[in-house]
Design a protein around this motif. Sequence first.
Motif, mmCIF file in Angstrom:
data_model
loop_
_atom_site.group_PDB
_atom_site.id
_atom_site.type_symbol
_atom_site.label_atom_id
_atom_site.label_comp_id
_atom_site.label_asym_id
_atom_site.label_seq_id
_atom_site.Cartn_x
_atom_site.Cartn_y
_atom_site.Cartn_z
ATOM 1 N N ILE A 138 0.861 -1.177 0.000
ATOM 2 C CA ILE A 138 0.000 0.000 0.000
ATOM 3 C C ILE A 138 0.900 1.230 0.000
ATOM 4 N N SER A 139 0.529 2.227 -0.790
ATOM 5 C CA SER A 139 1.437 3.380 -0.897
ATOM 6 C C SER A 139 1.369 4.243 0.359
ATOM 7 N N VAL A 141 1.006 7.337 0.568
ATOM 8 C CA VAL A 141 -0.059 8.341 0.504
ATOM 9 C C VAL A 141 -1.272 7.820 1.256
ATOM 10 N N VAL A 142 -1.627 6.555 0.961
ATOM 11 C CA VAL A 142 -2.786 5.935 1.589
ATOM 12 C C VAL A 142 -2.546 5.741 3.085
ATOM 13 N N ALA A 144 -0.557 7.355 5.044
ATOM 14 C CA ALA A 144 -0.592 8.647 5.731
ATOM 15 C C ALA A 144 -2.037 9.093 5.946
ATOM 16 N N GLY A 145 -2.887 8.855 4.940
ATOM 17 C CA GLY A 145 -4.299 9.211 5.075
ATOM 18 C C GLY A 145 -4.966 8.437 6.202
ATOM 19 N N MET A 146 -4.682 7.145 6.276
ATOM 20 C CA MET A 146 -5.294 6.315 7.319
ATOM 21 C C MET A 146 -4.771 6.703 8.698
ATOM 22 N N PHE A 249 11.741 8.857 2.203
ATOM 23 C CA PHE A 249 11.135 10.048 1.616
ATOM 24 C C PHE A 249 9.617 9.956 1.562
ATOM 25 N N ASP A 250 9.109 8.860 1.000
ATOM 26 C CA ASP A 250 7.667 8.740 0.789
ATOM 27 C C ASP A 250 6.891 8.928 2.085
ATOM 28 N N PHE A 253 7.409 12.623 3.516
ATOM 29 C CA PHE A 253 6.788 13.571 2.595
ATOM 30 C C PHE A 253 5.276 13.590 2.768
ATOM 31 N N ASN A 254 4.684 12.429 3.009
ATOM 32 C CA ASN A 254 3.233 12.366 3.108
ATOM 33 C C ASN A 254 2.705 12.582 4.517
ATOM 34 N N VAL A 271 15.585 18.386 -0.325
ATOM 35 C CA VAL A 271 15.951 18.503 -1.740
ATOM 36 C C VAL A 271 14.705 18.806 -2.573
ATOM 37 N N TYR A 272 13.628 18.094 -2.273
ATOM 38 C CA TYR A 272 12.385 18.313 -3.020
ATOM 39 C C TYR A 272 11.919 19.757 -2.860
ATOM 40 N N GLY A 275 14.399 22.235 -4.476
ATOM 41 C CA GLY A 275 14.468 22.102 -5.925
ATOM 42 C C GLY A 275 13.150 22.369 -6.603
ATOM 43 N N ILE A 276 12.147 21.560 -6.297
ATOM 44 C CA ILE A 276 10.895 21.628 -7.041
ATOM 45 C C ILE A 276 10.048 22.815 -6.609
#
Lengths: 317, 302
Positions: A138-139, A141-142, A144-146, A249-250, A253-254, A271-272, A275-276
């Motif tokens: 499970i990513s 993102v999911v 972190a949401g839960m 990172f993932d 980040f989330n 860095v993100y 940079g971004i």
Amino acid sequence: MNSVLSGTAGRSAVRKKENNVIFRRMVRYKALYLMLVPALVCVILFNYAPIGGLMIAFKDYNLTAGVFGSPWIGFENFRKLFSDPTCLNVIKNTVIISMYKLICGIPFPIFLAVALNEVKVTWMRKTVQTVSYLPHFISWVVVAGMVSNILSPTGIVAKLLNLDNVMLMTEPKIFRGLLVITEIWKEAGWNSVIYMAALSGIDVTLYEAASMDGASRMQRIRHITLPSLTSLVVTVTILACGNILNAGFDQVFNMQNSMVQEVSDIIDTYVYRMGIVEMSYSFSSAVGLFKSVTGLIMLITVNTISRKLTENEGSIW
Amino acid sequence: MVKGEMMMKKRKIKDSVCLQDKVMMAIIYICLPMIFVITVYPFWQTVVLSISDRKSAMEMGLHLWPKRIEITAYLQILQSQSFWNSLKNSVVRCVIGTLANLLIVSLTAYPLSKEDLPFKKGITWIFLFTMMFTGGLIPTYLVIKGLGLLNTVWALILPGVASAYNILITRNFMKSIPSSLVESALIDGAGEFYIWMKIILPLSKPVLATVALWVSVVQWNAYLDALIYMTDPDKYVLPVLLRRMLIDNQSSMYVSDVEGLVSTEESVKSAMIIISTLPIVLVYPYVQKYFSKGVMLGAVKG
């Protein structure tokens, strides 16, 4: 004199012949080389070209001048990197968070593997095993949401701990702990796979002999199961040390928010952002280069150590 | 009589040892279900939240069971154009990405599995090195921008298509294919490309299936590349939409209210989580064993 000359001539003749053989084999295998071309093109474009592009870490990059046209500034970005308190804090966070995760993460997969190994009720073992691997797929993102649902003021944690209107996700004191716990929740099951495989490789006659001698289950675990995992645990841990600059990172980040940035910002998220979001390409490339180089050095170091300790068994290449 | 006494003695020893064992087994049989509950609860709670009505979603509690089932949140999502659009993008990315990866990986792994290919070691290192050292986020972004790949699906597929790890495990598997099969085909006059297609690929199905599963999960879950390279909202993939809704708290931007029905933001977010993880949760139990096998394939040294 003569014989020496003819000796070298003979040797070069042999080499020439060898080269000829290799060359002929290459011609024979030309279709095989052709098959390698697509992958090589991709790797050169998307892996090696960016490595070359790291030169902007030593330049003052601006969009109009491009990578090659921008002026060189030497180690200016790196000087900034090692003097800026934010940067130093980010490096500190990265190491601390990975160390926490590394140390706290060791016992859980081992316990899970040993426990599953002892359970003789097949459906129970299978169910727990399957379910415990699932979060790995499970990513973040999911997840972190839960997690934010669970930790919200109306969630289960607030209810069980009787907290009133506390935002747990924005509490700097517990945020690193949260990162460690969620990491264990997500990965412990999957990390146990490698231990399960090692356990299934143990000779059954060892257990039989032990129980003939009257050893209890506990004793069998202590004297057969755990010792057979020791070298694997050492190898896994040492190799994980080589990854210490990857604090996840993932995940960060989330799960991160501005309230906990001070304690949770790691190199990759920094860095993100630099940079971004803030578009200071040169500086964030410098930070990235610092991370890549340190990472490579550590990887080679830990691989050498692990190779020495386990006599070539624990090397990754 | 003597024998009976011996038996008694033995039994006693076994019993005294067993107490310790019983405690341990009790701990194990308590811990494992606990692990099960802890792992499943977040998912379950999300399901419950997604079908709860406005009032109970906002209430404090364990959310073990919905008080009143309402599927408004799902209706809202299913009527949202952004959702269908991002779902389509995700499926496209997943399918093309997996196929491209399989093609490149199997094409590359076969020559590298040949023992006597000149410069094989050097070429293998070209791939291996990419696992150890990367240019990083910004230089890669600049290259992709320079190639004009921004906002195209190729930006999400090509950078990872020659994955060194997948190439290595596939190569290791192909090494185990008996070379006599290849040699006899060569004698029959078959070309290497023909051999690759007709002999090597069919025999490599197990490892290619594992690679395909890995890649499709990675493609389905990947969001960072899409977040950076796909700036056009029409090109969002599902995880990016999810992130915009969950983390950046912009669910109302993408999911509009259905007339007369209003659900809470929490329900919409939860429903979105459920919908986007459903493919993995549904397929996963059947393919789980391939995944754990894949780990062991990877443990074979390169």
